[in-house]
Design a protein around this motif. Sequence first.
Motif, mmCIF file in Angstrom:
data_model
loop_
_atom_site.group_PDB
_atom_site.id
_atom_site.type_symbol
_atom_site.label_atom_id
_atom_site.label_comp_id
_atom_site.label_asym_id
_atom_site.label_seq_id
_atom_site.Cartn_x
_atom_site.Cartn_y
_atom_site.Cartn_z
ATOM 1 N N ARG A 19 21.393 68.929 32.053
ATOM 2 C CA ARG A 19 20.694 67.761 31.172
ATOM 3 C C ARG A 19 19.895 67.028 31.645
ATOM 4 N NH1 ARG A 19 26.546 66.082 29.187
ATOM 5 N NH2 ARG A 19 26.648 65.555 31.480
ATOM 6 N N ALA A 20 18.512 67.005 31.104
ATOM 7 C CA ALA A 20 17.448 65.881 31.522
ATOM 8 C C ALA A 20 18.178 64.632 31.671
ATOM 9 C CB ALA A 20 16.300 66.120 31.053
ATOM 10 N N ARG A 21 18.227 63.931 32.760
ATOM 11 C CA ARG A 21 18.729 62.554 32.804
ATOM 12 C C ARG A 21 17.407 61.597 33.133
ATOM 13 N NH1 ARG A 21 24.061 61.970 32.935
ATOM 14 N NH2 ARG A 21 23.580 59.943 32.397
ATOM 15 N N ILE A 22 16.346 62.020 33.912
ATOM 16 C CA ILE A 22 15.174 61.213 34.353
ATOM 17 C C ILE A 22 14.074 62.051 34.285
ATOM 18 C CG2 ILE A 22 14.340 59.793 36.281
ATOM 19 C CD1 ILE A 22 16.976 59.575 37.299
ATOM 20 N N VAL A 23 13.019 61.290 33.475
ATOM 21 C CA VAL A 23 12.023 62.083 33.135
ATOM 22 C C VAL A 23 10.632 61.238 33.455
ATOM 23 C CG1 VAL A 23 12.651 63.665 31.529
ATOM 24 C CG2 VAL A 23 11.803 61.543 30.691
ATOM 25 N N ILE A 24 9.469 61.618 34.285
ATOM 26 C CA ILE A 24 8.488 60.836 34.627
ATOM 27 C C ILE A 24 7.270 61.550 34.419
ATOM 28 C CG2 ILE A 24 8.979 61.685 36.992
ATOM 29 C CD1 ILE A 24 7.664 58.788 37.834
ATOM 30 N N GLY A 25 6.211 60.893 33.907
ATOM 31 C CA GLY A 25 4.974 61.609 33.691
ATOM 32 C C GLY A 25 3.881 60.826 33.202
ATOM 33 N N ALA A 26 2.754 61.697 33.002
ATOM 34 C CA ALA A 26 1.712 60.878 32.584
ATOM 35 C C ALA A 26 1.119 61.907 31.305
ATOM 36 C CB ALA A 26 0.416 60.680 33.404
ATOM 37 N N PRO A 27 1.578 61.927 30.051
ATOM 38 C CA PRO A 27 2.730 61.167 29.796
ATOM 39 C C PRO A 27 4.124 61.728 30.026
ATOM 40 C CG PRO A 27 2.245 62.564 27.829
ATOM 41 C CD PRO A 27 1.282 62.539 28.969
ATOM 42 N N PHE A 28 5.153 61.251 30.116
ATOM 43 C CA PHE A 28 6.619 61.967 30.539
ATOM 44 C C PHE A 28 6.768 63.046 29.632
ATOM 45 C CE2 PHE A 28 8.141 58.278 27.939
ATOM 46 C CZ PHE A 28 8.906 59.068 26.725
ATOM 47 N N PRO A 29 7.314 64.243 30.162
ATOM 48 C CA PRO A 29 7.546 65.598 29.436
ATOM 49 C C PRO A 29 8.457 65.479 28.449
ATOM 50 C CG PRO A 29 8.482 65.604 31.516
ATOM 51 C CD PRO A 29 7.663 64.410 31.575
ATOM 52 N N ASP A 30 8.389 65.971 27.191
ATOM 53 C CA ASP A 30 9.399 66.156 26.267
ATOM 54 C C ASP A 30 10.466 67.174 26.628
ATOM 55 O OD1 ASP A 30 10.677 65.921 23.789
ATOM 56 O OD2 ASP A 30 9.244 67.271 22.819
ATOM 57 N N VAL A 31 11.537 66.880 26.517
ATOM 58 C CA VAL A 31 12.747 67.679 26.963
ATOM 59 C C VAL A 31 13.561 67.895 25.720
ATOM 60 C CG1 VAL A 31 12.658 66.942 29.447
ATOM 61 C CG2 VAL A 31 14.125 65.709 27.906
ATOM 62 N N PRO A 32 14.301 69.068 25.773
ATOM 63 C CA PRO A 32 15.289 69.617 24.346
ATOM 64 C C PRO A 32 16.157 68.486 24.193
ATOM 65 C CG PRO A 32 14.455 71.418 25.928
ATOM 66 C CD PRO A 32 14.154 70.238 26.704
ATOM 67 N N ASN A 33 16.785 68.033 25.305
ATOM 68 C CA ASN A 33 17.969 67.272 24.952
ATOM 69 C C ASN A 33 18.014 65.945 24.816
ATOM 70 O OD1 ASN A 33 17.670 67.259 28.126
ATOM 71 N ND2 ASN A 33 19.057 65.494 27.884
ATOM 72 N N ARG A 34 16.619 65.484 24.721
ATOM 73 C CA ARG A 34 16.301 64.069 24.334
ATOM 74 C C ARG A 34 16.360 63.868 22.668
ATOM 75 N NH1 ARG A 34 10.647 60.981 24.021
ATOM 76 N NH2 ARG A 34 11.475 58.949 23.680
ATOM 77 N N ILE A 35 16.977 62.726 22.339
ATOM 78 C CA ILE A 35 16.959 62.700 20.818
ATOM 79 C C ILE A 35 15.742 62.513 20.132
ATOM 80 C CG2 ILE A 35 17.976 61.173 19.035
ATOM 81 C CD1 ILE A 35 20.097 62.704 20.401
ATOM 82 N N ARG A 36 14.984 61.657 20.809
ATOM 83 C CA ARG A 36 13.399 61.700 20.272
ATOM 84 C C ARG A 36 12.787 62.633 20.747
ATOM 85 N NH1 ARG A 36 11.615 55.283 20.353
ATOM 86 N NH2 ARG A 36 9.959 56.270 19.315
ATOM 87 N N HIS A 37 11.700 62.872 20.010
ATOM 88 C CA HIS A 37 10.474 63.860 20.358
ATOM 89 C C HIS A 37 9.187 63.334 19.692
ATOM 90 C CE1 HIS A 37 13.540 66.858 21.756
ATOM 91 N NE2 HIS A 37 14.048 66.577 20.605
ATOM 92 N N ASP A 38 9.181 62.122 19.159
ATOM 93 C CA ASP A 38 7.984 61.615 18.398
ATOM 94 C C ASP A 38 7.090 60.886 19.463
ATOM 95 O OD1 ASP A 38 10.643 59.661 18.572
ATOM 96 O OD2 ASP A 38 8.588 58.544 17.611
ATOM 97 N N ALA A 39 7.556 60.466 20.687
ATOM 98 C CA ALA A 39 6.667 59.394 21.400
ATOM 99 C C ALA A 39 6.810 59.701 22.663
ATOM 100 C CB ALA A 39 6.939 58.126 21.053
ATOM 101 N N GLY A 40 5.977 59.571 23.338
ATOM 102 C CA GLY A 40 5.950 59.474 24.643
ATOM 103 C C GLY A 40 4.943 58.420 25.523
ATOM 104 N N SER A 41 4.973 58.305 26.517
ATOM 105 C CA SER A 41 4.118 57.380 27.197
ATOM 106 C C SER A 41 3.904 57.588 29.022
ATOM 107 C CB SER A 41 4.686 55.913 26.903
ATOM 108 O OG SER A 41 5.641 55.510 27.701
ATOM 109 N N VAL A 42 3.078 57.035 29.400
ATOM 110 C CA VAL A 42 3.026 56.943 31.017
ATOM 111 C C VAL A 42 4.060 56.070 31.250
ATOM 112 C CG1 VAL A 42 1.557 56.731 33.040
ATOM 113 C CG2 VAL A 42 0.621 57.538 30.908
ATOM 114 N N ALA A 43 5.409 56.658 31.903
ATOM 115 C CA ALA A 43 6.500 55.991 32.125
ATOM 116 C C ALA A 43 7.530 56.601 32.986
ATOM 117 C CB ALA A 43 7.134 55.432 30.837
ATOM 118 N N LEU A 44 8.586 56.137 33.225
ATOM 119 C CA LEU A 44 9.601 56.785 34.010
ATOM 120 C C LEU A 44 10.799 56.251 32.928
ATOM 121 C CD1 LEU A 44 11.665 57.585 36.083
ATOM 122 C CD2 LEU A 44 11.763 55.330 36.913
#
Length: 221
Positions: A62-87
């Motif tokens: 299970r994805a527990r930490i995501v980081i990116g510019a923007p951080f990648p959308d992962v299947p097990n995350r509840i939200r899929h509507d938003a991302g940002s340049v963040a950890l």
Amino acid sequence: MKLDIEARMLQLERKSRRLTFLCIGLFVVSMALSGAFAFAGPGRQSGIVHVRGLVVEDAQRRARIVIGAPFPDVPNRIRHDAGSVALLFLDEQGHDRLTVGQSFPPQIQGKVPANFHRIGDSVGLFIHNTAGDERGGISWLSNGRGAISFDYPDRDAIGMYVDEKNRSATFVLEYADAAVGDVSLFEMSARGRGGRFSLFDPTGKPRSVWNVAEGAVSTSR
């Protein structure tokens, strides 16, 4: 004397074994890093890994930490509507728990309000509860305002703000009763060479105000 020498020899042997294990461990780590850096393409500086995103998984994949510019959308995350340049840190169920970096629209009581907008773009540290709702954080906004705040489930609760444009600092505490709504109980501010302390009733009407100007204190209602 003989026992003392033997004891010291045993200590030296233990230290020698530890040093050997440490050297082996450092060698293994260095080889692993060298292999990772070898993936850098031609023309890229040696020793630097270039990636668009990174996903850290737990033992159950299970994805527990995501980081990116923007951080990648992962299947097990509840939200899929938003991302940002963040950890972003996730819990086992996929709820957002901690964001470090650029902000994105908050989830409030399980939903992302369609008409919600922040007063400015911001970067900082944002805390989410076990349901993924944003409940506070520390941030600096593009409009020159810094904030430290914590929220009730449905609205602001307590906040400290600094505004560099008018050189002011403000502390706000809001009523806890949900029926009262988004109303301050008291506000305290410092600006220039003075300040103000105000108490409000549940309708938002000022009931008692203390003003400080050039060292002089006055009250009003």
